[in-house]
Scaffold this active site. Structure first.
Site, PDB file in Angstrom:
ATOM      1  N   ARG A  48     -43.037 -47.567 -10.623  1.00  0.00           N
ATOM      2  CA  ARG A  48     -41.957 -46.825  -9.613  1.00  0.00           C
ATOM      3  C   ARG A  48     -41.702 -47.321  -8.157  1.00  0.00           C
ATOM      4  NH1 ARG A  48     -41.058 -44.064  -5.224  1.00  0.00           N
ATOM      5  NH2 ARG A  48     -43.212 -43.453  -5.108  1.00  0.00           N
ATOM      6  N   ASP A  49     -42.764 -46.969  -7.519  1.00  0.00           N
ATOM      7  CA  ASP A  49     -42.577 -47.481  -6.279  1.00  0.00           C
ATOM      8  C   ASP A  49     -42.220 -49.033  -5.983  1.00  0.00           C
ATOM      9  OD1 ASP A  49     -42.345 -47.386  -3.331  1.00  0.00           O
ATOM     10  OD2 ASP A  49     -44.183 -46.155  -3.051  1.00  0.00           O
TER      11      ASP A  49
ATOM     12  N   HIS B  62     -51.008 -42.297   0.492  1.00  0.00           N
ATOM     13  CA  HIS B  62     -50.182 -43.238   0.042  1.00  0.00           C
ATOM     14  C   HIS B  62     -49.747 -44.105   1.196  1.00  0.00           C
ATOM     15  CE1 HIS B  62     -46.614 -44.350  -2.363  1.00  0.00           C
ATOM     16  NE2 HIS B  62     -45.875 -44.782  -1.527  1.00  0.00           N
TER      17      HIS B  62
ATOM     18  N   HIS C 276     -48.124 -47.790   2.847  1.00  0.00           N
ATOM     19  CA  HIS C 276     -47.558 -49.077   2.847  1.00  0.00           C
ATOM     20  C   HIS C 276     -48.211 -50.195   3.746  1.00  0.00           C
ATOM     21  CE1 HIS C 276     -43.840 -48.504   0.183  1.00  0.00           C
ATOM     22  NE2 HIS C 276     -44.432 -47.134   0.296  1.00  0.00           N
TER      23      HIS C 276
ATOM     24  N   CYS D  11     -38.797 -48.867   0.164  1.00  0.00           N
ATOM     25  CA  CYS D  11     -37.912 -47.757   0.017  1.00  0.00           C
ATOM     26  C   CYS D  11     -36.513 -48.199   0.622  1.00  0.00           C
ATOM     27  CB  CYS D  11     -38.560 -46.668   0.855  1.00  0.00           C
ATOM     28  SG  CYS D  11     -37.279 -45.304   1.263  1.00  0.00           S
TER      29      CYS D  11
ATOM     30  N   ASN E 289     -46.664 -51.509  -0.946  1.00  0.00           N
ATOM     31  CA  ASN E 289     -47.775 -50.734  -0.897  1.00  0.00           C
ATOM     32  C   ASN E 289     -49.095 -51.372  -0.753  1.00  0.00           C
ATOM     33  OD1 ASN E 289     -46.946 -47.738  -2.131  1.00  0.00           O
ATOM     34  ND2 ASN E 289     -45.642 -49.200  -3.273  1.00  0.00           N
TER      35      ASN E 289
HETATM   36 ZN    ZN Z   1     -44.078 -45.596  -1.241  1.00  0.00          ZN
END
Ligand code: ZN
Length: 313
Positions: free
Chosen positions: A17-18, A211, A213, A244, A253
């Site tokens: 996803r990310d 979470h 980065h 993002c 990440n």
């Molecule tokens: Zn993220």
């Protein structure tokens, strides 16, 4: 200090996803399913498999329903998806996701750019999502992820008091879980210790995940700071991909394989077979040929004597 660290931790894989939302290459549905299957086989029991956003905004996520459908056939996998709004949540409920994450940006500027809603409007969306979930009788859990929690490229400073106010608002609006994200890589271990301590006090058992980065190289240091407070679930992305589209310069990440190595070295059990994860990394990096990938373990390999050294003791 060792006594404060958790004995087990979960690395929630967010690469599909990310990671994939920030690269140009479109993986096929078959490749995504292969990734999910092999990540699970390597011991990654929680995977964020996609995002229910309109395909015209993120064509990389257009097949999320199919990937989720496949993920649900894999025994032992806890499959989550990201949902930007009620409409996305309805897809997640329909697809039977184990968990859906509603992101909320504590930064007003980032929230407007990313979701075209103020943070408080997103809280309203949480309320509607909770009502829809309850009305459907579904068991899908709802996580409110507070992003740009340590600052924002567009807005600069984001006040801790605002982050905590919004986290409380999400809980009040019906979030089963909440988490904190350093969306743009502004956090440092001292800032993490300070904010996470307050967030844990506020959310208690409903605090779920960190979470981070690695935009400025501090993701693993930030994980360590949160670990010391007892946080035992972290998002990470294979090969450190991620970013993002509305956070200029944000990249990567925490890399799943580097994090798995750090935790295993520290004697914290993640259930991950790092050798298998490195093999999967090679495959995914090949699929993403020409895209930037990150992390360091893949270059050096595991140390010769490495056999989860502290697990026995
Ligand atoms: Zn993220």
């Amino acid at each position: 200090m060792k006594a404060c660290l958790p004995q087990k931790a979960v690395i929630r894989e967010v690469g599909p996803r990310d990671g994939l939302q920030s690269v140009r290459t479109l993986l096929t549905t078959e490749q995504k399913c292969e990734w999910v299957r092999e990540a699970l086989a390597a011991g990654q029991v929680e995977i964020e498999v996609g995002s229910f956003v309109p395909a015209r905004l993120l064509p990389q996520m257009a097949d999320t329903a199919q990937v989720l459908h496949y993920a649900r056939t894999l025994p032992g996998l806890f499959a989550s998806v990201l949902v930007p709004n009620l409409r996305g949540a309805e897809h997640a409920l329909e697809g039977g996701a184990d968990l859906m994450v509603l992101p909320l940006s504590a930064s007003l500027a980032h929230s407007m750019a990313n979701l075209r809603k103020t943070p408080d409007e997103v809280v309203g969306e949480m309320r509607r999502i909770r009502a829809a979930r309850d009305a459907s009788g579904s068991k899908t859990l709802i996580e409110g992820g507070v992003g740009t929690a340590f600052g924002c490229t567009l807005q600069g400073e984001v006040k801790a008091s605002e982050v905590l106010r919004l986290m409380q608002a999400l809980l009040d609006a019906g979030a089963d879980r909440v988490s904190l994200a350093d969306t743009v890589g502004y956090a440092d271990p001292v800032a993490v210790a300070r904010l996470f301590e307050q967030a844990l006090r506020l959310a208690g058992d409903r605090f779920w995940c960190g979470h981070f980065h690695d935009t400025r190289g501090l993701a693993l240091a930030n994980v360590y700071a949160a670990l010391q407070l007892g946080v035992d679930r972290f998002d990470a992305s294979l090969a450190g991909i991620g970013g993002c589209p509305h956070a200029p310069g944000a990249s990567g990440n925490a890399s799943s394989e580097d994090l798995a190595f750090m935790l295993a070295s520290m004697g914290i059990d993640t259930g991950i077979d790092i050798g298998k994860l490195l093999a999967l990394r090679r495959k995914v990096a090949r699929w993403l040929d020409g895209e930037p990938t990150y992390g360091t373990l893949w270059k050096a390999g595991l140390p010769g004597h490495f056999d989860r050294p502290h697990l026995a003791g």
